[in-house]
Design an enzyme around this catalytic site. Structure first.
Site, PDB file in Angstrom:
ATOM      1  N   GLN A  71      34.605  36.224  43.548  1.00 41.27           N
ATOM      2  CA  GLN A  71      35.981  36.572  43.204  1.00 41.27           C
ATOM      3  C   GLN A  71      36.993  35.662  43.883  1.00 41.27           C
ATOM      4  O   GLN A  71      36.652  34.924  44.837  1.00 41.27           O
ATOM      5  CB  GLN A  71      36.245  38.020  43.639  1.00 41.27           C
ATOM      6  CG  GLN A  71      35.414  39.047  42.893  1.00 41.27           C
ATOM      7  CD  GLN A  71      35.726  40.463  43.344  1.00 41.27           C
ATOM      8  OE1 GLN A  71      34.901  41.146  43.908  1.00 41.27           O
ATOM      9  NE2 GLN A  71      36.949  40.902  43.090  1.00 41.27           N
ATOM     10  N   HIS A  72      38.225  35.686  43.399  1.00 45.46           N
ATOM     11  CA  HIS A  72      39.418  35.152  44.058  1.00 45.46           C
ATOM     12  C   HIS A  72      39.560  33.629  44.056  1.00 45.46           C
ATOM     13  O   HIS A  72      40.642  33.137  44.364  1.00 45.46           O
ATOM     14  CB  HIS A  72      39.487  35.597  45.538  1.00 45.46           C
ATOM     15  CG  HIS A  72      39.180  37.022  45.804  1.00 45.46           C
ATOM     16  ND1 HIS A  72      39.900  38.065  45.267  1.00 45.46           N
ATOM     17  CD2 HIS A  72      38.196  37.585  46.541  1.00 45.46           C
ATOM     18  CE1 HIS A  72      39.382  39.213  45.691  1.00 45.46           C
ATOM     19  NE2 HIS A  72      38.351  38.962  46.440  1.00 45.46           N
ATOM     20  N   ASP A 234      31.952  39.404  40.946  1.00 47.04           N
ATOM     21  CA  ASP A 234      30.533  39.641  41.251  1.00 47.04           C
ATOM     22  C   ASP A 234      30.250  41.058  41.723  1.00 47.04           C
ATOM     23  O   ASP A 234      29.191  41.621  41.424  1.00 47.04           O
ATOM     24  CB  ASP A 234      29.998  38.601  42.238  1.00 47.04           C
ATOM     25  CG  ASP A 234      30.778  38.524  43.528  1.00 47.04           C
ATOM     26  OD1 ASP A 234      30.360  37.749  44.393  1.00 47.04           O
ATOM     27  OD2 ASP A 234      31.790  39.232  43.681  1.00 47.04           O
TER      28      ASP A 234
HETATM   29  O1  LIG Z   1      35.721  38.227  48.148  1.00 46.04           O
HETATM   30  C1  LIG Z   1      34.829  38.968  47.785  1.00 46.04           C
HETATM   31  C2  LIG Z   1      35.168  40.323  47.272  1.00 46.04           C
HETATM   32  O2  LIG Z   1      36.560  40.620  47.420  1.00 46.04           O
HETATM   33  C3  LIG Z   1      33.411  38.511  47.846  1.00 46.04           C
HETATM   34  O3  LIG Z   1      32.517  39.548  47.543  1.00 46.04           O
HETATM   35  C4  LIG Z   1      33.210  37.344  46.911  1.00 46.04           C
HETATM   36  O4  LIG Z   1      33.231  37.838  45.572  1.00 46.04           O
HETATM   37  C5  LIG Z   1      31.955  36.546  47.227  1.00 46.04           C
HETATM   38  O5  LIG Z   1      30.819  37.252  46.918  1.00 46.04           O
HETATM   39  P1  LIG Z   1      29.350  36.763  47.392  1.00 46.04           P
HETATM   40  O6  LIG Z   1      29.221  35.310  47.069  1.00 46.04           O
HETATM   41  O7  LIG Z   1      29.258  37.025  48.852  1.00 46.04           O
HETATM   42  O8  LIG Z   1      28.398  37.591  46.595  1.00 46.04           O
END
Ligand SMILES: O=C(CO)[C@@H](O)[C@H](O)COP(=O)(O)O
Ligand SMILES: Nc1ncnc2c1ncn2[C@@H]1O[C@H](COP(=O)(O)OP(=O)(O)O)[C@@H](O)[C@H]1O
Length: 468
Positions: A71-72, A234
């Protein structure tokens, strides 16, 4: 047999699963690594996706595909559809000061304002804070930014045949979904609308933004004819993958450590601990996220010169509480709590307890304790956990499974090892194909019930309180 594909383009790697849309049976799969770093050229994700798709046997016989992504991430595109600068990822903390300014500019109740307006109090991870950083530090790049999207949006757009070399700028073809839009800081989960004022305040102008698709909406296809589903952030993908419903709390231990639930109503936590995201089905996904999870295991294993399974074996030979060692795992700064400049620390060392086994145990328990604070933050919003489901690469560790159960004081359901984010994306692809969420056979699972160890969490919290 109609086949569907699910993609998880996460921080460390890209995973692709090809499944039977009716039964969910796994037919093929493939993976590819991403480069390290918190600032990445999106072409690296695209190359990894192509490699993982090839390893999974291609998409030619697939009827629908969905991409779940980290995300983000801030993906800025110019008017020709070219990437303006490498994407800043969720775990890049250079935008921490920008986030603080956004909150303070909203007045004495700034945190409450942002929580109500966007569901989330800005921190470095939030895309809007990254846009503010861009405008302040790279004004030329900000001015060249004609469109902004997220990693999963950009990969779906590339799968639809847009982007470099396509001869089509295609910015108007960018698409996203509620769950990923809810992590931007410029889209409201409560209203389902973008917030142009936030973009004016951060980027300095309102760029073209991806259209937010409904949960089962699709209006594009790959060159081979596969429908392209909305995709997800994700964590929302993981919720789909494990079939999380109201009353479930999912704990994911990947690069990030997340604790999240599915709720019927949006949340607005003015403390900033819980991000009020949306899920991929039309409901909501209140979530806490840490910067330091599975990579604490990687670092400790490297320090001890052992493999990850060997690290687990070491940790399991130590007693609960690691003989009094407490590791506060703020190795990369920390997001929850919002301490971007913090560092990790090891507390309670004595000549007697400073052993390989206790250090391995302290690393595992430190991750579990940071996640327990996330569960408490959800509880503070009235969200109770009837079932805790543990996923992510770190969930493969039996030591972590036991530590989460002991520190949470709850049984922990551990699905058989798998890629649940990609599975959730595949489930969305099947739903887009048929118009209804498929009832796939659930993965086998075990339930871990460790003896509760509240004293471990209490000691950790005393140690964490000293982190600056
Ligand atoms: O920033 C967040 C949720 O706000 C993280 O969950 C990212 O989405 C990265 O996910 P992973 O790569 O650790 O699965
Ligand atoms: N056997 C294992 N024991 C503990 N951790 C593991 C094991 N196998 C993989 N991991 C962890 O999984 C992590 C990758 O998990 P993953 O969920 O794919 O991350 P992300 O989604 O952030 O890319 C690695 O950092 C590694 O520490």
């Amino acid at each position: 047999m109609a086949l569907v594909a699910g993609v998880d383009s996460s921080t460390q790697s890209c995973k692709v699963v090809i499944r039977d849309s009716a039964t969910g049976a796994l037919v093929r799969s493939g993976t590819a690594r991403h480069a390290e770093g918190t600032e990445i050229d999106p072409e690296i994700w695209w190359r990894a996706l192509q490699e993982a798709i090839q390893a999974a046997g291609g998409l030619d016989d697939v009827e629908a595909v969905a991409v779940s992504g980290q995300q983000h991430g801030m993906v800025c595109l110019d008017e020709d559809g070219a990437v303006v600068r490498p994407a800043l990822l969720w775990n890049d903390v250079r935008s921490a000061a920008a986030a603080d300014k956004m909150v303070s500019e909203a007045g004495p109740d700034g945190a409450a304002y942002w929580a109500e307006e966007t569901g989330t109090v800005p921190v470095a991870s939030i895309t809007a804070a990254k846009l503010r950083w861009l405008a302040e530090n790279e004004p030329e790049n900000a001015a060249r930014t004609a469109a902004v999207c997220l990693p999963h949006d950009w990969l779906s757009w590339r799968l639809a045949g847009y982007g470099p070399g396509s001869g089509r700028a295609g910015l108007e073809a960018l698409r996203t979904d509620r769950s990923d839009a809810s992590g931007t800081g410029y889209w409201s989960p409560a209203t389902g609308e973008y917030l142009p004022a936030v973009l004016e305040q951060t980027l300095g102008h309102v760029p073209l933004l991806p259209r937010v698709l409904g949960p089962l909406e699709a209006d594009q296809r790959t060159p081979s004819g596969a429908l392209i589903a909305p995709g997800t952030g994700d964590n929302a993908g993981a919720a789909l993958g494990v079939g999380a419903g109201v009353g479930d709390v999912v704990v994911s231990v990947g690069t990030s450590g997340t604790v999240f639930a599915v709720t019927d109503d949006p949340s607005a936590d003015a403390t900033g601990l819980v991000a009020g995201f949306a899920d991929a089905t039309g409901h909501f996904l209140p979530l806490t996220a840490t910067l330091n999870a599975s990579r604490v295991l990687d670092a400790t294993a490297a320090l001890l010169s052992v493999s990850l399974p060997e690290l687990t074996r070491l940790a399991l030979t130590a007693p609960a509480g690691a003989g009094g060692l407490s590791l506060v795992p703020y190795f990369e700064g920390e997001r929850t709590p919002n301490l971007p400049d913090a560092t990790g620390s090891l507390h309670g060392m004595t000549l007697a307890n400073f052993t390989r086994e206790n250090l391995a145990r302290a690393a595992v328990e430190g991750i579990a304790c940071s996640l327990a604070d996330g569960l408490q933050a959800l509880r503070n919003l009235g969200i109770e956990a009837r079932r805790v489901i543990l996923v992510g690469g770190g969930a493969r560790s039996e030591a972590l499974q036991h530590a989460v159960s002991a520190v949470f004081g709850l049984p922990v359901t551990v699905p058989s090892p798998g890629e649940y984010v990609a599975d959730g994306a595949a489930r969305q692809a099947a739903a887009v194909l048929t118009g209804a969420w498929p009832k796939w056979t659930a993965a086998s699972e075990s339930v871990v019930k460790a003896d509760a160890a509240p004293e471990v969490l209490a000691r950790y919290r005393r140690a964490a309180a000293t982190a600056g």
